[in-house]
Every structure is written in structure tokens, then in C-alpha cells.
Design a protein around this motif. Structure first.
Motif, PDB file in Angstrom:
ATOM      1  N   SER A  12       0.857  -1.190   0.000  1.00 42.42           N
ATOM      2  CA  SER A  12       0.000   0.000   0.000  1.00 42.42           C
ATOM      3  C   SER A  12       0.887   1.233   0.000  1.00 42.42           C
ATOM      4  O   SER A  12       1.648   1.460   0.945  1.00 42.42           O
ATOM      5  CB  SER A  12      -0.912   0.001   1.227  1.00 42.42           C
ATOM      6  OG  SER A  12      -1.824  -1.068   1.168  1.00 42.42           O
ATOM      7  N   TYR A  13       0.781   2.016  -1.075  1.00 45.69           N
ATOM      8  CA  TYR A  13       1.608   3.209  -1.235  1.00 45.69           C
ATOM      9  C   TYR A  13       0.917   4.414  -0.598  1.00 45.69           C
ATOM     10  O   TYR A  13      -0.297   4.433  -0.442  1.00 45.69           O
ATOM     11  CB  TYR A  13       1.886   3.455  -2.724  1.00 45.69           C
ATOM     12  CG  TYR A  13       2.668   2.320  -3.351  1.00 45.69           C
ATOM     13  CD1 TYR A  13       4.053   2.317  -3.313  1.00 45.69           C
ATOM     14  CD2 TYR A  13       2.026   1.243  -3.947  1.00 45.69           C
ATOM     15  CE1 TYR A  13       4.781   1.273  -3.867  1.00 45.69           C
ATOM     16  CE2 TYR A  13       2.745   0.196  -4.498  1.00 45.69           C
ATOM     17  CZ  TYR A  13       4.115   0.214  -4.452  1.00 45.69           C
ATOM     18  OH  TYR A  13       4.829  -0.834  -4.991  1.00 45.69           O
ATOM     19  N   THR A  14       1.698   5.434  -0.255  1.00 42.74           N
ATOM     20  CA  THR A  14       1.131   6.642   0.323  1.00 42.74           C
ATOM     21  C   THR A  14       0.220   7.323  -0.694  1.00 42.74           C
ATOM     22  O   THR A  14       0.369   7.138  -1.907  1.00 42.74           O
ATOM     23  CB  THR A  14       2.230   7.636   0.744  1.00 42.74           C
ATOM     24  OG1 THR A  14       2.965   8.022  -0.420  1.00 42.74           O
ATOM     25  CG2 THR A  14       3.161   7.038   1.786  1.00 42.74           C
ATOM     26  N   GLU A  15      -0.702   8.133  -0.200  1.00 40.47           N
ATOM     27  CA  GLU A  15      -1.604   8.865  -1.088  1.00 40.47           C
ATOM     28  C   GLU A  15      -0.837   9.841  -1.978  1.00 40.47           C
ATOM     29  O   GLU A  15      -1.260  10.171  -3.075  1.00 40.47           O
ATOM     30  CB  GLU A  15      -2.657   9.613  -0.269  1.00 40.47           C
ATOM     31  CG  GLU A  15      -3.745  10.212  -1.121  1.00 40.47           C
ATOM     32  CD  GLU A  15      -4.890  10.784  -0.309  1.00 40.47           C
ATOM     33  OE1 GLU A  15      -5.717  11.497  -0.922  1.00 40.47           O
ATOM     34  OE2 GLU A  15      -4.973  10.528   0.898  1.00 40.47           O
ATOM     35  N   GLU A  16       0.332  10.269  -1.514  1.00 41.63           N
ATOM     36  CA  GLU A  16       1.166  11.194  -2.289  1.00 41.63           C
ATOM     37  C   GLU A  16       1.896  10.505  -3.438  1.00 41.63           C
ATOM     38  O   GLU A  16       2.488  11.167  -4.292  1.00 41.63           O
ATOM     39  CB  GLU A  16       2.192  11.877  -1.375  1.00 41.63           C
ATOM     40  CG  GLU A  16       1.577  12.828  -0.356  1.00 41.63           C
ATOM     41  CD  GLU A  16       0.926  12.115   0.833  1.00 41.63           C
ATOM     42  OE1 GLU A  16       1.318  10.975   1.155  1.00 41.63           O
ATOM     43  OE2 GLU A  16       0.003  12.689   1.422  1.00 41.63           O
ATOM     44  N   THR A  17       1.878   9.192  -3.474  1.00 42.15           N
ATOM     45  CA  THR A  17       2.535   8.456  -4.558  1.00 42.15           C
ATOM     46  C   THR A  17       1.647   8.520  -5.798  1.00 42.15           C
ATOM     47  O   THR A  17       0.649   7.822  -5.892  1.00 42.15           O
ATOM     48  CB  THR A  17       2.805   6.995  -4.147  1.00 42.15           C
ATOM     49  OG1 THR A  17       3.621   6.982  -2.979  1.00 42.15           O
ATOM     50  CG2 THR A  17       3.497   6.233  -5.264  1.00 42.15           C
ATOM     51  N   VAL A  18       2.017   9.384  -6.735  1.00 39.13           N
ATOM     52  CA  VAL A  18       1.233   9.578  -7.953  1.00 39.13           C
ATOM     53  C   VAL A  18       2.011   9.180  -9.203  1.00 39.13           C
ATOM     54  O   VAL A  18       1.538   9.373 -10.316  1.00 39.13           O
ATOM     55  CB  VAL A  18       0.723  11.033  -8.070  1.00 39.13           C
ATOM     56  CG1 VAL A  18      -0.268  11.342  -6.960  1.00 39.13           C
ATOM     57  CG2 VAL A  18       1.879  12.014  -8.076  1.00 39.13           C
ATOM     58  N   ALA A  19       3.219   8.617  -9.000  1.00 35.74           N
ATOM     59  CA  ALA A  19       4.029   8.165 -10.133  1.00 35.74           C
ATOM     60  C   ALA A  19       4.725   6.870  -9.773  1.00 35.74           C
ATOM     61  O   ALA A  19       5.263   6.716  -8.673  1.00 35.74           O
ATOM     62  CB  ALA A  19       5.047   9.226 -10.518  1.00 35.74           C
ATOM     63  N   PHE A  20       4.682   5.945 -10.690  1.00 35.20           N
ATOM     64  CA  PHE A  20       5.394   4.671 -10.572  1.00 35.20           C
ATOM     65  C   PHE A  20       6.173   4.564 -11.868  1.00 35.20           C
ATOM     66  O   PHE A  20       5.680   4.047 -12.861  1.00 35.20           O
ATOM     67  CB  PHE A  20       4.386   3.530 -10.427  1.00 35.20           C
ATOM     68  CG  PHE A  20       4.963   2.257  -9.893  1.00 35.20           C
ATOM     69  CD1 PHE A  20       5.670   1.394 -10.708  1.00 35.20           C
ATOM     70  CD2 PHE A  20       4.793   1.902  -8.570  1.00 35.20           C
ATOM     71  CE1 PHE A  20       6.187   0.213 -10.225  1.00 35.20           C
ATOM     72  CE2 PHE A  20       5.299   0.724  -8.070  1.00 35.20           C
ATOM     73  CZ  PHE A  20       6.002  -0.124  -8.896  1.00 35.20           C
ATOM     74  N   GLN A  21       7.383   5.125 -11.862  1.00 33.77           N
ATOM     75  CA  GLN A  21       8.098   5.231 -13.130  1.00 33.77           C
ATOM     76  C   GLN A  21       9.603   5.183 -12.951  1.00 33.77           C
ATOM     77  O   GLN A  21      10.127   5.495 -11.885  1.00 33.77           O
ATOM     78  CB  GLN A  21       7.693   6.502 -13.870  1.00 33.77           C
ATOM     79  CG  GLN A  21       7.877   7.780 -13.104  1.00 33.77           C
ATOM     80  CD  GLN A  21       7.191   8.959 -13.797  1.00 33.77           C
ATOM     81  OE1 GLN A  21       6.441   8.787 -14.743  1.00 33.77           O
ATOM     82  NE2 GLN A  21       7.468  10.150 -13.331  1.00 33.77           N
ATOM     83  N   ASN A  22      10.263   4.727 -14.033  1.00 25.13           N
ATOM     84  CA  ASN A  22      11.717   4.704 -14.131  1.00 25.13           C
ATOM     85  C   ASN A  22      12.383   3.993 -12.957  1.00 25.13           C
ATOM     86  O   ASN A  22      13.330   4.494 -12.369  1.00 25.13           O
ATOM     87  CB  ASN A  22      12.270   6.128 -14.282  1.00 25.13           C
ATOM     88  CG  ASN A  22      11.674   6.826 -15.477  1.00 25.13           C
ATOM     89  OD1 ASN A  22      11.470   6.220 -16.529  1.00 25.13           O
ATOM     90  ND2 ASN A  22      11.365   8.100 -15.332  1.00 25.13           N
ATOM     91  N   LEU A  23      11.856   2.828 -12.621  1.00 25.14           N
ATOM     92  CA  LEU A  23      12.496   2.024 -11.584  1.00 25.14           C
ATOM     93  C   LEU A  23      12.396   0.551 -11.941  1.00 25.14           C
ATOM     94  O   LEU A  23      11.575   0.147 -12.747  1.00 25.14           O
ATOM     95  CB  LEU A  23      11.931   2.307 -10.191  1.00 25.14           C
ATOM     96  CG  LEU A  23      10.444   2.179  -9.924  1.00 25.14           C
ATOM     97  CD1 LEU A  23      10.054   0.762  -9.569  1.00 25.14           C
ATOM     98  CD2 LEU A  23      10.082   3.081  -8.766  1.00 25.14           C
ATOM     99  N   GLY A  24      13.281  -0.236 -11.335  1.00 29.09           N
ATOM    100  CA  GLY A  24      13.288  -1.674 -11.580  1.00 29.09           C
ATOM    101  C   GLY A  24      12.693  -2.416 -10.394  1.00 29.09           C
ATOM    102  O   GLY A  24      12.778  -1.958  -9.256  1.00 29.09           O
ATOM    103  N   ILE A  25      12.088  -3.550 -10.681  1.00 28.35           N
ATOM    104  CA  ILE A  25      11.532  -4.399  -9.628  1.00 28.35           C
ATOM    105  C   ILE A  25      12.162  -5.776  -9.772  1.00 28.35           C
ATOM    106  O   ILE A  25      12.198  -6.343 -10.869  1.00 28.35           O
ATOM    107  CB  ILE A  25      10.003  -4.535  -9.754  1.00 28.35           C
ATOM    108  CG1 ILE A  25       9.326  -3.168  -9.654  1.00 28.35           C
ATOM    109  CG2 ILE A  25       9.455  -5.471  -8.681  1.00 28.35           C
ATOM    110  CD1 ILE A  25       7.824  -3.213  -9.885  1.00 28.35           C
ATOM    111  N   SER A  26      12.648  -6.318  -8.661  1.00 30.24           N
ATOM    112  CA  SER A  26      13.186  -7.681  -8.702  1.00 30.24           C
ATOM    113  C   SER A  26      12.537  -8.509  -7.598  1.00 30.24           C
ATOM    114  O   SER A  26      12.201  -7.996  -6.528  1.00 30.24           O
ATOM    115  CB  SER A  26      14.709  -7.676  -8.566  1.00 30.24           C
ATOM    116  OG  SER A  26      15.102  -7.105  -7.339  1.00 30.24           O
ATOM    117  N   LEU A  27      12.355  -9.782  -7.902  1.00 29.70           N
ATOM    118  CA  LEU A  27      11.728 -10.722  -6.974  1.00 29.70           C
ATOM    119  C   LEU A  27      12.749 -11.767  -6.558  1.00 29.70           C
ATOM    120  O   LEU A  27      13.414 -12.352  -7.408  1.00 29.70           O
ATOM    121  CB  LEU A  27      10.535 -11.415  -7.642  1.00 29.70           C
ATOM    122  CG  LEU A  27       9.478 -10.510  -8.269  1.00 29.70           C
ATOM    123  CD1 LEU A  27       8.380 -11.357  -8.905  1.00 29.70           C
ATOM    124  CD2 LEU A  27       8.898  -9.549  -7.243  1.00 29.70           C
TER     125      LEU A  27
END
Length: 166
Positions: free
Chosen positions: A61-76
Motif C-alpha cells: 500500500s503506497y502513500t496517497e502522495e505516490t502519484v508516479a510509478f516510473q523509471n524504476l526496476g523491480i526484482s523478486l
């Protein structure tokens, strides 16, 4: 709702951790099969690592201020798969760009702008907007055949594509 809050509080207390090392956000699951990470802020984050087991489900759950999900990598790591990850956004808008989101995007009250990138799970959004044109519009969806499924409208982009509910 109270039961969900109590459940998530108990689950968080089982050693699930959130670490920020330089610009890398590291989420590590505890011993429970359900792990809820709350108030996650992506400001200054350039990568997300999720360390969880194969049987574990992850709700971020991201903060309400999080309005961009960009230019990042995700690893599992640890065996967790994208099908067990839910990204929950609550802000009025969300821009997804330059990223491969592993997991579902749950933003039922957000206008999701998606100019380019990849989402490998389902998308639940208030509105879903591509580069310059609206992909989903409630006024248009009310007149399509999806209305036969009840109050929600489903738009499926392909066999492995995203699903959207208005």
C-alpha cells in the motif's frame, strides 16, 4: 474492515521489514503467508526488491502522495511470483511509465495514465488512459456489452493482458 486491519497488523508484526538502502527499497516478508507493507513512499526510489517465499502473498500500500510509478526496476527473490503481488494506490492520479510492474495494480479511485511500460498483472482503475487517447471511459463503457455483468465493467486487452473495472 476492522478484521482486515487487525489481520494486517498481526501479519506486519511477524518480522516483515521495509528498508531503504540508498535509493533501493527492500521489502522482506515475515513468516506469515500474507504480508502487508503500508505507507510505502516511492520518492527517491530507483529500485524495489521483494524478498518473499513462494507461498507468500504481498500487498504493498503506497502513500496517497505516490502519484508516479516510473523509471524504476523491480526484482523478486525467494520464490515469490508476480501473481502473488498487489500494488495498492490511493491517490487521485497515477502515472505508470518506464517500468515493468510485476503484479496487479489496484487503484480503483485513480486515473491511471499509462504512456509506456509493462504491467504483468491485472489493472483495476477508476480510468485507464494511454498515450493521448482514453482507453476506458465510464460513459462509453455504460453502452457496451460489459454492462451485462452487473454494476462493473470489464475491458480485457488480451489473453495475458490487463483487466480493468470501471
Amino acid at each position: 474492515l476492522h478484521l482486515l486491519r487487525d489481520l494486517t497488523k498481526r501479519e506486519r508484526e511477524k518480522d516483515a521489514t521495509v528498508d531503504l538502502q540508498y535509493q533501493a527499497l527492500i521489502l522482506t516478508c515475515g513468516v506469515s503467508d500474507f504480508n502487508h507493507f503500508t505507507e510505502v513512499d516511492l520518492d527517491t526510489v530507483t529500485s524495489i526488491t521483494i524478498n518473499c517465499g513462494e507461498s507468500q502473498t504481498v500487498l504493498i500500500s503506497y502513500t496517497e502522495e505516490t502519484v508516479a510509478f516510473q523509471n524504476l526496476g523491480i526484482s523478486l527473490n525467494g520464490g515469490v511470483t508476480a501473481s502473488k503481488i498487489i500494488h495498492h494506490f490511493t491517490g487521485p492520479t497515477l502515472t505508470v511509465s518506464g517500468v515493468n510492474i510485476l503484479g496487479a495494480v489496484f487503484a480503483p479511485f485513480s486515473d491511471v495514465f499509462f504512456p509506456q511500460g509493462l504491467i504483468t498483472g491485472q489493472v483495476f482503475a477508476g480510468a485507464f488512459i494511454g498515450t493521448d487517447e482514453t482507453v476506458s471511459n465510464l460513459a462509453e463503457a455504460d453502452t457496451d456489452s460489459c454492462g451485462k455483468y452487473g454494476g462493473g465493467h470489464a475491458i480485457v486487452t488480451g489473453p495475458t493482458g490487463a483487466m480493468l473495472f470501471d
